[in-house]
Design an enzyme around this catalytic site. Structure first.
Site, short mmCIF file in Angstrom:
data_model
loop_
_atom_site.label_atom_id
_atom_site.label_comp_id
_atom_site.label_asym_id
_atom_site.label_seq_id
_atom_site.Cartn_x
_atom_site.Cartn_y
_atom_site.Cartn_z
N SER A 189 3.03 4.57 7.81
CA SER A 189 2.70 3.16 7.61
C SER A 189 1.21 2.90 7.87
O SER A 189 0.36 3.48 7.19
CB SER A 189 3.60 2.31 8.51
OG SER A 189 3.55 0.95 8.19
N ASP A 276 12.38 0.58 0.96
CA ASP A 276 11.42 0.12 1.97
C ASP A 276 11.03 -1.32 1.64
O ASP A 276 10.42 -1.58 0.61
CB ASP A 276 10.19 1.02 1.95
CG ASP A 276 9.21 0.74 3.10
OD1 ASP A 276 9.23 -0.39 3.63
OD2 ASP A 276 8.44 1.64 3.44
N HIS A 313 12.02 1.72 5.89
CA HIS A 313 10.61 1.93 6.24
C HIS A 313 10.43 2.98 7.33
O HIS A 313 9.35 3.57 7.43
CB HIS A 313 10.00 0.61 6.70
CG HIS A 313 8.53 0.67 6.94
ND1 HIS A 313 7.61 0.96 5.95
CD2 HIS A 313 7.78 0.48 8.08
CE1 HIS A 313 6.38 0.96 6.45
NE2 HIS A 313 6.47 0.67 7.74
#
Length: 338
Positions: A189, A276, A313
């Site tokens: 991320s 995600d 995610h």
């Protein structure tokens, strides 16, 4: 007559309520966002949010991590970074009990993976520990670092330059002790933007990482904000870029992974789940297409996971084949440098 009067009052109240709500949501909040760099940073970096219930970083065994050393790296700008070093499984039985050997074992030859987490939480979050275990099981050292202002690292003002510097200093600390053992990066991320920026700058200093794994990346911070679920309702307004996007860039939060990797030599593996909802997988596709067009001779791979797996995610670490994928990527990288 009274009924009609009451109806008019009710309608007037309703219109007034929605008018106030409109002003707050579509004018006041964007204005506060634009002119409050501290709010932008706190909401993007989330460095004090989602901390684990147990915060005992000096004792990784509390989190079920034997064969793990906690230590600290002091940076050139007087910041102290909290770090864990997990030994590979093949070294754990023989050397795990003696932490004095850990630094020396970085030069034993096994791949070293520097883990760069996303925003919020710390190196001790559960899903991160799940990944560490899988990486050590394929006989990799894992170096998990908390950037400045996260966990037990020095709590100072946070910005892109500082975060990137933290990763560069961590890499150099490992590099000096590795004596040629291969060093990789794994970013998740926000950590993908930090890692890509740091690794591109390392190359400019003639320090060449062996590979970079990007889990759930974005191509640039502006696009990540544009596609975020909370901002989607605002982006159709003509002032969206001025209030929401431009102000972040003007305040130095850029994380332009496309530009940082377009001329980089480091091999790249991108992993992203189609379900995600935090960072849409299309941003990984955009990143992949951009950098493959500009660095045709460098290894760049993209793996997309179908939504049926439910990885979202954070849980690509639960892919039953993740160890094989990473081993294969590492071997490809090593062959390129042999």
């Amino acid at each position: 007559m009274f009924s009609n009067c009451n109806m008019r009052k009710a309608c007037g109240t309703t219109v007034g309520f929605f008018g106030i709500a409109f002003v707050i949501i579509f004018i006041l909040i964007p204005a506060i966002w634009r002119y409050s760099p501290s709010i932008q940073k706190s909401m993007i970096f989330l460095n004090h949010d989602h901390m684990p219930e147990i915060q005992n970083y000096s004792h990784p065994e509390v989190y079920g991590l034997d064969g793990t050393r906690n230590f600290y790296i002091d940076t050139k700008d007087n910041v102290t970074l909290g770090v864990w070093h997990l030994l590979p499984s093949n070294l754990f039985v023989k050397y795990g009990a003696n932490e004095s050997n850990y630094e020396l074992l970085l030069s034993h030859g096994e791949p070293i993976i520097i883990y760069m987490h996303g925003n919020s939480g710390a190196r001790s979050n559960n899903q991160r520990i799940e990944l560490y275990r899988k990486l050590r099981d394929i006989n990799c050292h894992v170096i998990a670092v908390d950037y400045r202002s996260y966990a037990d690292s020095t709590d100072v003002e946070i910005d892109e330059t500082g975060l990137v510097s933290d990763v560069m200093e961590t890499f150099k600390w490992v590099y000096i002790r590795a004596h040629g053992a291969p060093i990789f990066g794994w970013g998740h991320s926000l950590g993908t933007g930090i890692g890509a920026h740091a690794f591109s700058l390392l190359e400019k200093e003639n320090i060449y990482p062996h590979g970079l794994i990007l889990e759930a990346p974005f191509n640039k911070m502006s696009e990540a904000i544009r596609e975020y679920s909370t901002t989607k309702v605002l982006r159709y307004f003509p002032w969206f870029d001025f209030f929401i996007i431009d102000s972040v860039t003007e305040n130095g939060i850029v994380f332009d992974t496309e530009q940082n990797l377009k001329n980089a030599k480091v091999p790249v593996l991108i992993l992203h789940a189609r379900d995600d909802i935090i960072i849409p997988y299309q941003l990984s596709e955009n990143l992949y297409n951009y950098i493959t067009a500009s660095r045709k001779s460098e290894l760049t791979e993209l793996v997309l996971y179908e939504a049926k797996y439910g990885f979202g995610h954070q849980f690509i670490c639960r892919d039953n084949e993740i160890e094989k994928k990473i081993e294969k990527f590492i071997q490809k990288c090593l062959k390129m440098t042999s």
